[in-house]
Design a protein around this motif. Structure first.
Motif, PDB file in Angstrom:
ATOM      1  N   ALA A  62       1.015  -1.316   0.053  1.00 39.78           N
ATOM      2  CA  ALA A  62      -0.004  -0.008   0.026  1.00 39.78           C
ATOM      3  C   ALA A  62       1.077   1.455  -0.107  1.00 39.78           C
ATOM      4  N   LEU A  63       2.170   1.053   0.561  1.00 42.87           N
ATOM      5  CA  LEU A  63       2.913   2.479   0.821  1.00 42.87           C
ATOM      6  C   LEU A  63       3.301   2.608  -0.567  1.00 42.87           C
ATOM      7  N   GLU A  64       3.784   1.585  -1.522  1.00 43.42           N
ATOM      8  CA  GLU A  64       4.162   1.572  -2.719  1.00 43.42           C
ATOM      9  C   GLU A  64       3.339   2.376  -3.730  1.00 43.42           C
ATOM     10  N   LEU A  65       1.972   2.220  -3.338  1.00 44.82           N
ATOM     11  CA  LEU A  65       1.092   2.975  -4.324  1.00 44.82           C
ATOM     12  C   LEU A  65       1.340   4.481  -4.211  1.00 44.82           C
ATOM     13  N   GLN A  66       1.328   4.860  -5.531  1.00 39.60           N
ATOM     14  CA  GLN A  66       1.755   6.431  -5.571  1.00 39.60           C
ATOM     15  C   GLN A  66       0.204   7.265  -5.560  1.00 39.60           C
ATOM     16  N   ALA A  67       0.336   8.259  -5.005  1.00 39.00           N
ATOM     17  CA  ALA A  67      -0.650   9.371  -4.920  1.00 39.00           C
ATOM     18  C   ALA A  67      -0.862   9.908  -6.290  1.00 39.00           C
ATOM     19  N   PRO A  68      -1.908  10.024  -7.038  1.00 42.87           N
ATOM     20  CA  PRO A  68      -2.146  10.870  -8.404  1.00 42.87           C
ATOM     21  C   PRO A  68      -1.204  11.860  -8.493  1.00 42.87           C
ATOM     22  N   HIS A  69      -0.321  12.303  -9.411  1.00 42.31           N
ATOM     23  CA  HIS A  69       0.133  13.634  -9.723  1.00 42.31           C
ATOM     24  C   HIS A  69      -0.621  14.699 -10.225  1.00 42.31           C
ATOM     25  N   GLY A  70      -1.397  15.285  -9.283  1.00 41.65           N
ATOM     26  CA  GLY A  70      -2.449  16.301  -9.586  1.00 41.65           C
ATOM     27  C   GLY A  70      -4.010  15.709  -9.267  1.00 41.65           C
ATOM     28  N   ALA A  71      -4.765  16.590  -9.314  1.00 38.07           N
ATOM     29  CA  ALA A  71      -6.009  16.309  -8.631  1.00 38.07           C
ATOM     30  C   ALA A  71      -7.217  16.035  -9.919  1.00 38.07           C
ATOM     31  N   SER A  72      -6.636  15.692 -11.078  1.00 34.91           N
ATOM     32  CA  SER A  72      -7.762  15.544 -12.130  1.00 34.91           C
ATOM     33  C   SER A  72      -7.852  13.930 -12.222  1.00 34.91           C
ATOM     34  N   LEU A  73      -9.009  13.841 -13.078  1.00 37.67           N
ATOM     35  CA  LEU A  73      -9.579  12.261 -13.275  1.00 37.67           C
ATOM     36  C   LEU A  73      -8.435  11.474 -14.049  1.00 37.67           C
ATOM     37  N   ASP A  74      -7.648  12.260 -14.921  1.00 37.44           N
ATOM     38  CA  ASP A  74      -6.647  11.616 -15.767  1.00 37.44           C
ATOM     39  C   ASP A  74      -5.648  11.023 -14.934  1.00 37.44           C
ATOM     40  N   ALA A  75      -5.213  12.116 -13.857  1.00 37.23           N
ATOM     41  CA  ALA A  75      -4.204  11.582 -12.900  1.00 37.23           C
ATOM     42  C   ALA A  75      -4.392  10.378 -11.975  1.00 37.23           C
ATOM     43  N   VAL A  76      -5.678  10.405 -11.979  1.00 38.68           N
ATOM     44  CA  VAL A  76      -6.387   9.205 -11.229  1.00 38.68           C
ATOM     45  C   VAL A  76      -6.091   7.848 -11.783  1.00 38.68           C
ATOM     46  N   LEU A  77      -6.652   8.187 -13.199  1.00 35.24           N
ATOM     47  CA  LEU A  77      -6.625   6.887 -14.311  1.00 35.24           C
ATOM     48  C   LEU A  77      -5.285   6.331 -14.534  1.00 35.24           C
ATOM     49  N   ASP A  78      -4.257   7.449 -14.399  1.00 30.54           N
ATOM     50  CA  ASP A  78      -2.720   6.796 -14.677  1.00 30.54           C
ATOM     51  C   ASP A  78      -2.641   5.808 -13.467  1.00 30.54           C
ATOM     52  N   GLN A  79      -2.962   5.719 -12.484  1.00 37.25           N
ATOM     53  CA  GLN A  79      -2.749   5.054 -11.388  1.00 37.25           C
ATOM     54  C   GLN A  79      -3.342   3.725 -11.618  1.00 37.25           C
ATOM     55  N   LEU A  80      -4.688   3.566 -12.150  1.00 39.77           N
ATOM     56  CA  LEU A  80      -5.324   2.361 -12.313  1.00 39.77           C
ATOM     57  C   LEU A  80      -4.641   1.120 -12.395  1.00 39.77           C
ATOM     58  N   PRO A  81      -3.830   0.873 -13.360  1.00 31.02           N
ATOM     59  CA  PRO A  81      -3.283  -0.504 -13.450  1.00 31.02           C
ATOM     60  C   PRO A  81      -2.548  -0.858 -12.304  1.00 31.02           C
ATOM     61  N   GLY A  82      -1.704   0.199 -11.562  1.00 31.53           N
ATOM     62  CA  GLY A  82      -1.117   0.094 -10.288  1.00 31.53           C
ATOM     63  C   GLY A  82      -2.141  -0.472  -9.333  1.00 31.53           C
ATOM     64  N   LEU A  83      -3.281   0.214  -9.192  1.00 34.53           N
ATOM     65  CA  LEU A  83      -4.136  -0.235  -8.384  1.00 34.53           C
ATOM     66  C   LEU A  83      -4.854  -1.705  -8.534  1.00 34.53           C
ATOM     67  N   LEU A  84      -4.809  -1.779  -9.637  1.00 31.10           N
ATOM     68  CA  LEU A  84      -5.670  -3.356  -9.938  1.00 31.10           C
ATOM     69  C   LEU A  84      -4.453  -4.498  -9.448  1.00 31.10           C
ATOM     70  N   VAL A  85      -2.876  -4.027  -9.917  1.00 27.15           N
ATOM     71  CA  VAL A  85      -1.920  -5.033  -9.631  1.00 27.15           C
ATOM     72  C   VAL A  85      -2.135  -5.172  -7.821  1.00 27.15           C
ATOM     73  N   TYR A  86      -2.175  -4.123  -7.216  1.00 26.53           N
ATOM     74  CA  TYR A  86      -2.324  -3.945  -5.855  1.00 26.53           C
ATOM     75  C   TYR A  86      -3.516  -4.876  -5.204  1.00 26.53           C
ATOM     76  N   VAL A  87      -4.462  -4.875  -5.987  1.00 30.57           N
ATOM     77  CA  VAL A  87      -5.710  -5.756  -5.514  1.00 30.57           C
ATOM     78  C   VAL A  87      -5.394  -7.260  -5.772  1.00 30.57           C
ATOM     79  N   LEU A  88      -4.791  -7.530  -6.775  1.00 31.30           N
ATOM     80  CA  LEU A  88      -4.302  -8.772  -6.975  1.00 31.30           C
ATOM     81  C   LEU A  88      -3.364  -9.425  -6.010  1.00 31.30           C
ATOM     82  N   SER A  89      -2.317  -8.483  -5.755  1.00 29.70           N
ATOM     83  CA  SER A  89      -1.478  -8.961  -4.675  1.00 29.70           C
ATOM     84  C   SER A  89      -2.072  -9.212  -3.127  1.00 29.70           C
ATOM     85  N   PHE A  90      -2.813  -7.862  -2.788  1.00 23.16           N
ATOM     86  CA  PHE A  90      -3.564  -7.936  -1.697  1.00 23.16           C
ATOM     87  C   PHE A  90      -4.334  -9.183  -1.590  1.00 23.16           C
TER      88      PHE A  90
END
Lengths: 200, 200, 200, 200
Positions: free
Chosen positions: C34-62
């Protein structure tokens, strides 16, 4: 007779280990957020003030996790049995709580914007829902007549929290400061120790 | 009869889990500070010496947390009951302790300045006050006649520590080295195992 | 008589501490990811979507670690004795699990390539083999007639998982998406609580 | 009668909490080292091979901490009482172990040089000495006639390890590879489960 005792001891151990694992995860979450606090860049008062919003967000998140730990503690102390469903609900709760550090980091940078404020509320809402699922799974495992079921009762406080979090998600797009006010209100509401369990 | 046993078992489990959670947080705090230690940049003796102040600050903070863990251990071992107030006081203590790693990091960079030295003392003082609140909450929960209350007594050592930390905060603006001397003095004072509890 | 009781209490404590240590390691692994998850770089929806693959990999590993924790919990709850061999097998399992965070980080960056997808499967396979060794060591320590031995039985699910992971390693070089499909399939297969232990 | 029971229960809880705290610290140390492993920069085999020395150093350090955990577990399982001196000796041991991650990081970068190889051995030696102090403090607390004292005996293995580590420190300045060979030799020597305790 000795054989009938075994499973009950074993089930209780189950509770103990779920508590231990949850404590471990919550302890690490709290301290990881402390790790993400940045030391001021320099030794001046200005350098300290630069870190102040980050510190306030940390206080909010520390309180958030601390409140969950406290209530989780009371909930599982009241439970005598645990089920497979409760174990998965507990993992789901821990999953949502584990996203708090990264949201805290995001909020520290972008607290003036709607999206991080809404995301914080959405994860808090999801954690609240997971907590409710856990409570209901524990009631099913311990029986409707159990001390646990009577202690939880209608879970008014839980439902109010979830409504406030949902409002915080929506109203973030009006102003993030409304959301922060709502999140602090929920925290204060839970800060008061839960009479339901201490009475039981 | 069996019903009257239950709450006491359950209350004792309460103490156990508060200890476990506190141990978890303190264990992570100590190891997170070790994570923030930087490996020397190169394999020369000079590269090692560059990291020496950081290592000394780490030793101070490791000792600080270690002493709290040790005394927290004795305090809760003497307690038989825990209350909601004690649980919140414990969380408050853990909150202040959780700020030690970021202060350690700050001190590592800026140990020659007044502000970080004063901030370190201020957080140490706040942790000391939280510890006193915790001790008093535990006395209330266990009764004035309890072994715990007699073991804590007038808590002279606690009051002296708080005066020394407060002095360290003020005198940092004369010279940070005076503060460091005072903090080390407090550490040495507590390093001696607490007779009050081992006797009880 | 009292002397004969001692070793059995002592052996049980052994199980408790192996569980506690394993819980600690698994709790830290989950939160470190969870610590290695990166906060989105900015406050836009695009910035969030950039982190989506990382979030999915985290869900798999969790999910991966959560499933191991859950089964490990059931396995050790069924065990009454522990042996030196089981302790080393347990450490070996924890070693492989401890590589999951760095693989998660790698996958987050390079999920479109064969090598990271294969490496993830290889470590999952190694963890599965270590788990089987642990289960067999526990059977040896508890006897072929023990509840544990009967609960594990032929361990069909374990063997199927290992075959699927091995297939995932090989087929990553055809397409990493086949591997991810297989890994998710194994996760879903284990997500269903293990009847063998809950029945016992 | 009930009053005489209390202190013994309380002392046993002491052991349990020292074990829990030590487990927590060692669990975090092991997983923090895993966090410091870097994901390969790219998805090629060369990128993986670049990380190989780091992985081997990690395996050495994982084994080092794992061996300490295992022996610490056996040592405290054999102990029935704990003393203030043993608690400080235990903290000293954890202090030295907490330096292993930063040394692992250093070794990963500079494994071809004498100084990091010698430093690793020096910290391993210091940890070994702290372990001996802990063992002796536990013997004093439990009595020369205790099962613990007889199990530890002359502690030949401990003395041999310390001599080999000291040799590793000195010979690092001839060639660091001699040191690594000696450290691996000590690890293999301890890997064999300690008959002294399993027999008792």
């Amino acid at each position: 007779m000795q054989d009938q005792q075994r499973p009950s001891r074993s089930l209780e151990m189950g509770t103990a280990r779920v508590e231990a694992f949850s404590d471990g995860v919550m302890a690490v979450i709290i301290t990881i957020m402390a790790l993400e606090l940045q030391a001021p860049h320099g030794a001046s008062l200005d350098a300290v003030l630069d870190q102040l919003p980050g510190l306030l967000v940390y206080v909010l998140s520390f309180g958030f996790i601390g409140i969950y730990w406290n209530n989780h503690h009371h909930l599982l102390r009241a439970a005598e049995r645990i089920s497979g469903a409760a174990m998965w609900a507990n993992l789901l709760l821990l999953f949502w709580l584990s996203l708090i550090p990264v949201l805290t980091e995001w909020l520290r940078e972008e607290y003036r914007h709607a999206l991080p404020a809404a995301a914080y509320g959405a994860v808090a809402l999801a954690a609240g829902v997971a907590y409710s699922i856990l409570a209901r799974a524990l009631i099913r495992a311990n029986g409707r007549e159990s001390a646990l079921a009577q202690a939880i009762g209608s879970d008014l406080k839980g439902h109010v929290s979830q409504v406030l979090y949902a409002a915080g998600v929506g109203l973030a797009f009006v102003s993030p400061w409304i959301s922060y006010g709502l999140y602090v209100a929920v925290a204060l509401m839970w800060f008061i120790p839960d009479r339901r369990f201490t009475r039981s």
